[in-house]
Design a protein around this motif. Structure first.
Motif, mmCIF file in Angstrom:
data_model
loop_
_atom_site.group_PDB
_atom_site.id
_atom_site.type_symbol
_atom_site.label_atom_id
_atom_site.label_comp_id
_atom_site.label_asym_id
_atom_site.label_seq_id
_atom_site.Cartn_x
_atom_site.Cartn_y
_atom_site.Cartn_z
ATOM 1 N N LEU A 1 2.783 0.511 -7.733
ATOM 2 C CA LEU A 1 3.265 0.793 -9.082
ATOM 3 C C LEU A 1 2.673 -0.180 -10.095
ATOM 4 O O LEU A 1 2.737 0.071 -11.304
ATOM 5 C CB LEU A 1 4.791 0.740 -9.115
ATOM 6 N N ASN A 2 2.109 -1.264 -9.610
ATOM 7 C CA ASN A 2 1.357 -2.199 -10.449
ATOM 8 C C ASN A 2 -0.149 -1.977 -10.301
ATOM 9 O O ASN A 2 -0.949 -2.851 -10.614
ATOM 10 C CB ASN A 2 1.745 -3.634 -10.116
ATOM 11 N N LYS A 3 -0.504 -0.808 -9.789
ATOM 12 C CA LYS A 3 -1.886 -0.361 -9.614
ATOM 13 C C LYS A 3 -2.685 -1.259 -8.667
ATOM 14 O O LYS A 3 -3.886 -1.477 -8.857
ATOM 15 C CB LYS A 3 -2.576 -0.201 -10.971
ATOM 16 N N VAL A 4 -1.999 -1.763 -7.647
ATOM 17 C CA VAL A 4 -2.654 -2.489 -6.557
ATOM 18 C C VAL A 4 -2.267 -1.749 -5.284
ATOM 19 O O VAL A 4 -1.276 -2.060 -4.624
ATOM 20 C CB VAL A 4 -2.225 -3.968 -6.499
ATOM 21 N N GLU A 5 -3.058 -0.714 -4.946
ATOM 22 C CA GLU A 5 -2.716 0.200 -3.862
ATOM 23 C C GLU A 5 -3.388 -0.265 -2.567
ATOM 24 O O GLU A 5 -4.550 0.055 -2.326
ATOM 25 C CB GLU A 5 -3.167 1.615 -4.223
ATOM 26 N N LEU A 6 -2.648 -0.980 -1.760
ATOM 27 C CA LEU A 6 -3.222 -1.624 -0.577
ATOM 28 C C LEU A 6 -3.078 -0.755 0.662
ATOM 29 O O LEU A 6 -2.465 0.327 0.624
ATOM 30 C CB LEU A 6 -2.574 -2.994 -0.397
ATOM 31 N N LEU A 7 -3.660 -1.201 1.764
ATOM 32 C CA LEU A 7 -3.613 -0.426 2.995
ATOM 33 C C LEU A 7 -2.226 -0.514 3.632
ATOM 34 O O LEU A 7 -1.508 -1.501 3.436
ATOM 35 C CB LEU A 7 -4.666 -0.933 3.968
ATOM 36 N N PRO A 8 -1.846 0.481 4.420
ATOM 37 C CA PRO A 8 -0.513 0.484 5.029
ATOM 38 C C PRO A 8 -0.253 -0.686 5.974
ATOM 39 O O PRO A 8 0.904 -0.955 6.301
ATOM 40 C CB PRO A 8 -0.479 1.822 5.783
ATOM 41 N N TRP A 9 -1.296 -1.364 6.409
ATOM 42 C CA TRP A 9 -1.132 -2.495 7.324
ATOM 43 C C TRP A 9 -1.482 -3.825 6.661
ATOM 44 O O TRP A 9 -1.636 -4.829 7.329
ATOM 45 C CB TRP A 9 -1.983 -2.286 8.583
ATOM 46 N N ASP A 10 -1.614 -3.832 5.352
ATOM 47 C CA ASP A 10 -1.832 -5.081 4.615
ATOM 48 C C ASP A 10 -0.495 -5.800 4.416
ATOM 49 O O ASP A 10 0.502 -5.177 4.047
ATOM 50 C CB ASP A 10 -2.463 -4.805 3.253
#
Length: 293
Positions: free
Chosen positions: A217-226
Motif C-alpha cells: 500500500l506504500n508502493k513497495v510490493e515485495l516477494l511473498p517470502w521477503d
C-alpha cells in the motif's frame, strides 16, 4: 483528484517499467484485456505442469525478480514479440500470484489508472482454508469504487477450481486482505492455523502478509517470502508488537484507506523496509538489497 487516487495512479520503485516502458504503449485500456495480456506472458510456477510445461530447474531464478523493469527485461529475452502476443508455455516468464498482481497494477498505473497490489488470503483454492494470495485492486471510475481483480485466474484455472464469481470483480468475502485476516484471527472468529500455504501457517504467517500488504500500500510490493522488521521477530505475542499490528490491520482492512495514516504508520522502523531484507533463496535466507525510492 482524491489524494489516494493520485498516489496510486503513479508508479513506485517496484512497478516502474523503467527502460521498458515502451512495451506498455500498445496495450489496451480495458482491465479484462490487460489481465489476458498478463496471463499470456506469465505462467504460475505451481500451475506450470498442469498446463503441460515442466520448467528446467535453472529457470527458478525468475521467481526472484522483484521489479517490473527486470521482469519485463526477462520477458522479452524469452520472446521479443510485443506483449499483446501470447507466448508459448516455455516462453512465458515464471511467476506467482504476486507477479501477476503487480504486473497488472503496473500496466494500469502506466495509463494513469489508480491501482495497487493487495496481499491476503483467498478462500477459493482449497476447502475450509485461507490460501496465501495476492490480487490487484484498481479504481473503477465508472462504478466509483475499488475493485479486486485476480489476474492469475485464466479460464483454465477458473474451470479447474470451479470458480463461481467473476475474477475481474472478486467478492471481498472470497479474498480477505491481510488486515481482515489478522482481525479474524485475533478476535477468535477464525483459526490462524487455517491461514497459510503448504506447511506454513498460523498467526506469524498472517503477520507477515499483514506487513507485506502495508508495504504494498506504500508502493513497495515485495516477494511473498521477503522478510524484514517485525516479520522476523520470534515473539508473536508481545503487547507492543500486537498493538502495532492491530493498528496496521485497522488501517488496511477496507478498500477506502486513510492514506496519510497508512504512510505515516509505515514509517515505523519495525514496519518499513529500509532497502535491506532477508529472503528465502534456494532453501536458505539471503540478505537482499532492494530499491525503495
Amino acid at each position: 483528484m482524491n489524494p489516494s487516487l493520485t498516489y496510486y495512479a503513479c508508479h513506485g520503485p517496484i512497478s516502474d517499467p523503467g527502460a521498458h516502458s515502451a512495451l506498455f504503449d500498445a496495450l489496451p485500456d480495458d482491465v479484462a484485456d490487460l489481465a489476458r495480456v498478463v496471463q499470456g506472458i506469465t505462467i504460475h510456477v505451481f500451475w506450470a505442469e498442469r498446463y503441460g510445461y515442466k520448467f528446467p530447474p535453472q529457470r527458478a531464478v525468475e521467481l526472484q525478480l522483484r521489479t517490473i523493469e527486470k521482469r519485463l527485461a526477462q520477458t522479452i529475452e524469452l520472446d521479443p514479440r510485443p506483449l499483446l502476443e501470447p507466448r508459448a508455455l516455455d516462453k512465458k516468464l515464471l511467476g506467482n500470484c504476486r507477479d501477476h498482481s503487480v504486473l497488472l497494477a503496473a500496466m494500469l498505473r502506466q495509463r494513469g489508472c489508480p491501482a495497487r497490489a493487495r496481499c491476503g488470503f483467498a478462500t477459493y483454492f482449497l476447502p475450509d482454508h485461507y490460501e496465501d494470495h495476492w490480487v490487484t485492486e484498481y479504481w473503477n471510475r465508472g462504478q466509483n469504487r475499488w475493485v479486486l481483480v485476480d489476474a492469475q485466474l485464466d479460464n483454465f484455472q477458473a474451470e479447474t477450481l470451479g470458480i463461481d464469481f467473476d475474477p475481474l470483480d472478486v467478492p471481498r468475502n472470497r479474498l480477505l486482505v491481510a488486515g481482515q485476516a489478522w482481525q479474524m484471527c485475533r478476535s477468535g472468529a477464525a483459526d490462524p492455523e487455517k491461514f497459510g500455504i503448504f506447511d506454513m501457517h498460523g498467526l506469524d504467517f498472517v503477520r507477515g502478509n499483514l506487513v507485506r500488504d502495508l508495504a504494498a500500500l506504500n508502493k513497495v510490493e515485495l516477494l511473498p517470502w521477503d522478510c524484514w522488521g517485525i516479520i522476523l521477530d520470534e515473539q508473536i505475542d508481545s503487547p507492543d508488537g500486537l498493538s502495532l499490528l492491530d493498528r496496521v490491520a485497522s488501517l488496511t482492512t477496507g478498500a477506502e484507506l486513510d492514506l496519510d495514516a497508512v504512510r505515516s504508520t509505515y514509517a515505523d522502523p519495525r514496519l518499513r523496509m529500509d532497502g535491506k531484507l532477508l529472503s528465502y533463496v534456494d532453501g536458505g535466507m539471503e540478505q537482499i538489497v532492494v530499491p525503495v525510492s
